[in-house]
Structures are given as C-alpha cells and as structure tokens.
Design a protein around this motif. Structure first.
Motif, PDB file in Angstrom:
ATOM      1  N   SER A 205     -28.066 -39.913   5.485  1.00  0.00           N
ATOM      2  CA  SER A 205     -26.749 -39.133   5.625  1.00  0.00           C
ATOM      3  C   SER A 205     -26.092 -38.814   4.733  1.00  0.00           C
ATOM      4  CB  SER A 205     -25.811 -40.442   7.133  1.00  0.00           C
ATOM      5  OG  SER A 205     -25.660 -41.096   5.717  1.00  0.00           O
ATOM      6  N   GLY A 206     -25.828 -39.048   3.329  1.00  0.00           N
ATOM      7  CA  GLY A 206     -24.288 -38.789   2.229  1.00  0.00           C
ATOM      8  C   GLY A 206     -25.757 -37.892   1.473  1.00  0.00           C
ATOM      9  N   VAL A 207     -26.647 -37.522   1.442  1.00  0.00           N
ATOM     10  CA  VAL A 207     -27.493 -36.528   0.565  1.00  0.00           C
ATOM     11  C   VAL A 207     -27.000 -34.875   0.793  1.00  0.00           C
ATOM     12  CG1 VAL A 207     -29.822 -35.721  -0.456  1.00  0.00           C
ATOM     13  CG2 VAL A 207     -29.173 -38.678   0.034  1.00  0.00           C
ATOM     14  N   ARG A 208     -26.857 -34.292  -0.348  1.00  0.00           N
ATOM     15  CA  ARG A 208     -26.186 -32.787   0.466  1.00  0.00           C
ATOM     16  C   ARG A 208     -26.961 -32.629  -0.764  1.00  0.00           C
ATOM     17  NH1 ARG A 208     -22.110 -29.498  -1.034  1.00  0.00           N
ATOM     18  NH2 ARG A 208     -20.386 -31.341  -2.090  1.00  0.00           N
ATOM     19  N   LYS A 209     -27.641 -31.106  -0.555  1.00  0.00           N
ATOM     20  CA  LYS A 209     -27.937 -30.313  -1.068  1.00  0.00           C
ATOM     21  C   LYS A 209     -26.964 -29.499  -1.759  1.00  0.00           C
ATOM     22  CE  LYS A 209     -32.281 -27.753  -0.098  1.00  0.00           C
ATOM     23  NZ  LYS A 209     -33.232 -27.456   0.066  1.00  0.00           N
ATOM     24  N   ILE A 210     -26.959 -28.879  -3.154  1.00  0.00           N
ATOM     25  CA  ILE A 210     -26.182 -27.817  -3.165  1.00  0.00           C
ATOM     26  C   ILE A 210     -26.508 -26.936  -3.919  1.00  0.00           C
ATOM     27  CG2 ILE A 210     -24.383 -29.787  -3.963  1.00  0.00           C
ATOM     28  CD1 ILE A 210     -24.301 -30.512  -6.770  1.00  0.00           C
ATOM     29  N   ALA A 211     -27.605 -26.479  -4.499  1.00  0.00           N
ATOM     30  CA  ALA A 211     -28.107 -26.004  -5.300  1.00  0.00           C
ATOM     31  C   ALA A 211     -29.865 -25.793  -5.950  1.00  0.00           C
ATOM     32  CB  ALA A 211     -27.455 -25.402  -6.893  1.00  0.00           C
TER      33      ALA A 211
END
Length: 162
Positions: A156-162
């Motif tokens: 849940s805390g892992v977010r793709k940014i680029a």
C-alpha cells in the motif's frame, strides 16, 4: 537471472535520490549488460517515516563476475555515491542489493552475499520493481514468482513515480 535492487533517500553532491538511482544503474551498465530496468518507486522510510522517502528500482543484468565479485563492485559504486555504512536501516545516499544470482543459494558466512537476498520476500518496495521487470522470476527456495510474492505483501505504501 541476476537481479539487483537500488534505493536512495538522501541527496549527494547536488543529486536527488531519483538521479542517484539512475546514475547507479548507469555505473552498473559500465561493468555488466543491463538487460532491464524498472520504473522508479517511492516508498515511506522505515523504520522512521519522518525520514525522507526512498526511491527504489530494480534491474536485471548479465555479467561474467561471480556473486562475490559483483557484490564487491556494487559496494564500490555505493561508496562512490557517498554511502556510509553506519546504523542499520538508516537513511542513505545509495543502497545496492544483490537480490538473486541465477538459482544459486548462498548462506551467511560473514564474507560473501546471502542468496537469494534474505529479506526479499518481505519487501514490497523491492518486489514491486522486480515484478515489473521479471514477473515470472521464481524464488529459488519457495518457487513463488515475483508476482506471487508481491501479492502476499502489503504494497500500500509503494507508489510508481516514473
């Protein structure tokens, strides 16, 4: 399949964490064949979420170096980016982990790498980028794929940014 994880949450010489991770993979490409590199992911710092968030990514490489020599080369790249090994889980300019080296299993002996990485199965911030570039990679001990391992973690805390 040889898999490497990269992470950073501190700036170094005017470079932010995203730049450092990308430059680290460029350095790795000078000593090996970089086959695939994941997107960049942002995750909260752990164990202290008040620390800067981490930028994480993973790569698949090919190399003639053995696991010990490869780990030594990764540590040299870390040092080139100002990595200081002090407190465990402390903020760092660069962390490069050898996650897997084909199906080789190596136990802790205080000298060389532990393979596969002993905490790989529990780290969504590592599994998300690995599952992106190698979804069918199988953990050599459990037989689970990267995708299955990721599904079994709290991402849940892992977010793709680029």
């Amino acid at each position: 399949m040889i898999l490497i994880a990269a992470g950073s949450n501190l700036h170094f010489c005017g470079h932010d964490s995203q730049d450092i991770v990308l430059k680290a993979f460029k350095a790795i490409s000078r000593m090996s064949h970089l086959k695939r590199v994941s997107s960049l992911y942002e995750t909260p710092a752990w164990p202290d979420p008040a620390d800067p968030p981490f930028i994480n990514a993973a790569a698949e490489i090919e190399t003639d170096m053995g696991p010990e020599a490869l780990l030594a080369a990764l540590h040299a790249i870390e040092a080139g980016f100002g990595r200081r090994r002090s407190e465990r889980n402390a903020p760092r300019t660069l962390d490069l982990d050898l996650l897997a080296y084909h199906d080789i299993l190596m136990a802790e002996d205080g000298q060389g790498p532990v393979l596969p990485h002993p905490r790989l199965r529990d780290r969504a911030f590592v599994l998300a980028p690995v599952a992106e570039i190698a979804p069918g990679w199988r953990h050599p001990v459990t037989g689970e794929t990267a995708t299955e391992l990721l599904a079994a973690t709290d991402a849940s805390g892992v977010r793709k940014i680029a």
